[in-house]
Design an enzyme around this catalytic site. Sequence first.
Site, PDB file in Angstrom:
ATOM      1  N   PHE A   1       0.852  -1.183   0.000  1.00 13.28           N
ATOM      2  CA  PHE A   1       0.000   0.000   0.000  1.00 13.28           C
ATOM      3  C   PHE A   1       0.886   1.232   0.000  1.00 13.28           C
ATOM      4  O   PHE A   1       1.881   1.272   0.702  1.00 13.28           O
ATOM      5  CB  PHE A   1      -0.878   0.056   1.256  1.00 13.28           C
ATOM      6  N   ASP A   2       0.526   2.221  -0.775  1.00 16.47           N
ATOM      7  CA  ASP A   2       1.264   3.475  -0.680  1.00 16.47           C
ATOM      8  C   ASP A   2       0.642   4.303   0.431  1.00 16.47           C
ATOM      9  O   ASP A   2      -0.451   4.017   0.902  1.00 16.47           O
ATOM     10  CB  ASP A   2       1.290   4.220  -2.006  1.00 16.47           C
ATOM     11  N   LYS A   3       1.339   5.323   0.870  1.00 15.14           N
ATOM     12  CA  LYS A   3       0.861   6.060   2.033  1.00 15.14           C
ATOM     13  C   LYS A   3      -0.391   6.881   1.769  1.00 15.14           C
ATOM     14  O   LYS A   3      -1.039   7.335   2.684  1.00 15.14           O
ATOM     15  CB  LYS A   3       1.964   6.928   2.616  1.00 15.14           C
ATOM     16  N   ILE A   4      -0.767   7.049   0.527  1.00 16.62           N
ATOM     17  CA  ILE A   4      -1.968   7.830   0.229  1.00 16.62           C
ATOM     18  C   ILE A   4      -3.231   7.071   0.624  1.00 16.62           C
ATOM     19  O   ILE A   4      -4.209   7.666   1.017  1.00 16.62           O
ATOM     20  CB  ILE A   4      -1.998   8.232  -1.258  1.00 16.62           C
TER      21      ILE A   4
ATOM     22  N   THR B   1      -3.154   4.329   2.849  1.00 15.96           N
ATOM     23  CA  THR B   1      -2.921   3.530   4.039  1.00 15.96           C
ATOM     24  C   THR B   1      -3.883   3.910   5.166  1.00 15.96           C
ATOM     25  O   THR B   1      -4.526   3.067   5.754  1.00 15.96           O
ATOM     26  CB  THR B   1      -1.475   3.691   4.534  1.00 15.96           C
TER      27      THR B   1
END
Length: 68
Positions: free
Chosen positions: A19-22, A24
């Site tokens: 998952f990317d932090k956008i 998460t």
Amino acid sequence: MIKVETFLEKAGEVTAVAFDKIVTITEGKPEVAEIQIFHFSKEKVIQILASLENHTTHPIGKAIVSYG
């Protein structure tokens, strides 16, 4: 018609998820509880991370800046 079974079978084959932090965290107010650094100064790593996240509006970035 979409066969749901096909997707469920494929999901069983997944070995890793990223998952990317956008996407998460979308709610809440996370905070850094602990940090463990090996081979580098903890202060230096926190300084670098905080400078990278300094202008972010993302909750995880804000937590990193607040920790630093």
